[in-house]
Write an enzyme that holds these catalytic residues in place. Structure first.
Site, PDB file in Angstrom:
ATOM      1  N   SER A   1       0.964  -1.466  -0.125  1.00 19.46           N
ATOM      2  CA  SER A   1      -0.225  -0.221   0.143  1.00 19.46           C
ATOM      3  C   SER A   1       0.783   1.372   0.178  1.00 19.46           C
ATOM      4  CB  SER A   1      -1.124   0.051   1.676  1.00 19.46           C
ATOM      5  OG  SER A   1      -0.963   1.171   1.656  1.00 19.46           O
TER       6      SER A   1
ATOM      7  N   GLN B   1       0.151  -0.156  -4.343  1.00 22.81           N
ATOM      8  CA  GLN B   1      -1.805  -0.143  -4.471  1.00 22.81           C
ATOM      9  C   GLN B   1      -1.116   1.416  -4.893  1.00 22.81           C
ATOM     10  OE1 GLN B   1      -2.811   1.095  -1.318  1.00 22.81           O
ATOM     11  NE2 GLN B   1      -4.421   2.359  -2.103  1.00 22.81           N
TER      12      GLN B   1
ATOM     13  N   TYR C   1      -2.702   5.862  -3.721  1.00 29.39           N
ATOM     14  CA  TYR C   1      -4.120   6.464  -3.496  1.00 29.39           C
ATOM     15  C   TYR C   1      -2.941   7.805  -4.219  1.00 29.39           C
ATOM     16  CZ  TYR C   1      -5.652   3.416   0.236  1.00 29.39           C
ATOM     17  OH  TYR C   1      -6.549   2.421   1.338  1.00 29.39           O
TER      18      TYR C   1
ATOM     19  N   ARG D   1     -15.381   0.121   4.842  1.00 30.94           N
ATOM     20  CA  ARG D   1     -14.235   1.069   5.824  1.00 30.94           C
ATOM     21  C   ARG D   1     -14.455   2.279   5.042  1.00 30.94           C
ATOM     22  NH1 ARG D   1     -10.086  -1.173   9.010  1.00 30.94           N
ATOM     23  NH2 ARG D   1      -8.613   0.225   8.153  1.00 30.94           N
TER      24      ARG D   1
END
Length: 408
Positions: free
Chosen positions: A139, A160, A162, A308
């Site tokens: 992440s 991953q 963001y 979440r």
């Protein structure tokens, strides 16, 4: 008779000498994890092993946690229809993911701040995944750097992403992922803003964790966790250079750093710049899935972020069939959120997923026993999946199709 008594006495002395070592092994975190028979038992062990705010960070979900519960319950609405008189003496879990074979259809999902559960964090998960013969996903919010994970384990790795407001930082992350051999980019699209996880709010969870009398009391009650935390603290996202603030909640930090203006144009831009496969994670609608494919996505992760983010959303397994129909064979599909049993995996594969991703199961594992716990999570699901496939009459996981299930 004397010879037998002498032999018995020597054996008793040997047993007594070995007893302390066996006892230590039995009650070590590794020994306790080895005795866990299910993911639920790993969860219970993790709950006893780490402080409550740390466990709640991994276990909790948004608002009333309806979607998190729905992710689990919705698998009960999928009924298996086993085939009779099929030779299942040899069960084969292998499948192909983005052109490469994996030993089982289970991928380690990206999990943020994993090092709070155990200081080995994403390194432990990577080693466990690669030992199992599958892929790990690191992440943006990982506790370990991209470089640390790459150096620690040589198996297949995905990164991953963001999208941050600081696009220079995004460029830097992409370059580092490329330089360190991350084969695919997983763009997560369901964190426009941070979901409200009320357990974290009640616990005053911050990045880094706030030290208070309550925190100290939790640490005293969990000395093994505290020793690891003091020796090698993993308190902030290692890839972002955050120093954090004890007065800043995780949600506030996310909302400050993440870009809420991300659109389809950003997907097209990332597709044009990333040279490997692009996977879009957080897709829950068939029309969005089609549009992702049109923008060049090689694979999609059907996921509601484990409940979440948006509470009240459909379970991921509920969204999977329509997305599979819409996408067809134009992109691979993976199912994330709610996997706790081998039968869950059978159902996901039958409804169109190429593989599943597991996040909380691995967080429970490393919270319980570090890398040994993560290995146990993979081992539990591997064993359950083999039995489930055999009983369903499918010796090859890759052969599962809609004929194996019906949806209520």
């Amino acid at each position: 008779m004397n010879a037998l008594l002498d032999l018995a006495a020597r054996q008793l002395r040997a047993d007594l000498a070995a007893a302390p070592a066996r006892t230590r092994e039995r009650f070590s975190p590794e020994g306790r994890a080895a005795r866990c028979r299910t993911i639920a038992e790993l969860r219970a062990l993790a709950k006893r092993s780490v402080p409550k705010p740390i466990f709640d960070y991994a276990d909790g979900a948004a608002w009333d946690e309806v979607t998190a519960r729905r992710n689990l319950a919705a698998f009960e609405d999928v009924t298996l229809h086993p085939k009779a008189l099929t030779d299942v003496s040899a069960v084969d879990l292998r499948t192909t993911i983005l052109g490469g074979e994996v030993a089982l259809p289970i991928i380690a999902a990206p999990t943020g701040l994993t090092g709070l559960q155990h200081p080995d964090g994403e390194v432990a998960i990577a080693r466990a995944a690669h030992r199992a013969g599958t892929i790990t996903t690191v992440s943006t919010m990982a506790s370990c750097t991209l470089e640390e994970v790459a150096e620690a384990s040589a198996g297949r790795r995905w990164f991953q992403l963001y999208v941050m407001s600081d696009r220079g930082l995004v460029d830097e992350l992409l370059a580092r992922a490329t330089d360190n051999g991350y084969e695919a980019l997983v763009l997560t699209v369901d964190v426009q803003v941070a979901g409200v996880r009320e357990r974290d709010v009640r616990n005053g969870f911050s990045v880094p964790p706030r030290i208070s009398l309550r925190t100290l009391a939790q640490g005293v009650a969990h000395p093994r966790w505290s020793a690891g935390f003091v020796a090698n603290p993993r308190m902030v996202p290692a890839n972002l250079g955050w120093e954090g603030s004890a007065s800043a909640t995780l949600a506030a930090s996310v909302n400050k750093a993440f870009d809420p203006t991300v659109t389809w144009d950003d997907l097209a831009d990332l597709r044009s710049r990333w040279k490997g496969p692009v996977i879009v994670k957080g897709v829950m609608r068939a029309d969005d899935a089609q549009r992702c494919v049109e923008h060049g996505a090689d694979a999609l992760v059907v996921s509601n972020h484990g409940g979440r983010q948006l509470d009240g959303a459909a379970a991921s397994i509920e969204a999977l069939p329509a997305i599979a129909d819409a996408v067809g064979d134009r992109a691979e599909l993976y199912l994330d959120s709610g996997i706790r049993r081998g039968t869950d995996i059978v159902k996901a594969l039958a409804l169109g997923a190429r593989a599943v991703m597991i996040g909380r199961a691995l967080m429970y594992g490393i919270g319980a026993a570090g890398e040994a716990g993560a290995r146990r999570a993979f081992g539990i699901l591997d064993a359950e999946l083999r039995v489930a496939l055999a009983l369903a009459g499918y010796p090859r996981a890759a052969d599962l199709g809609m004929d194996a299930v019906s949806v209520r």
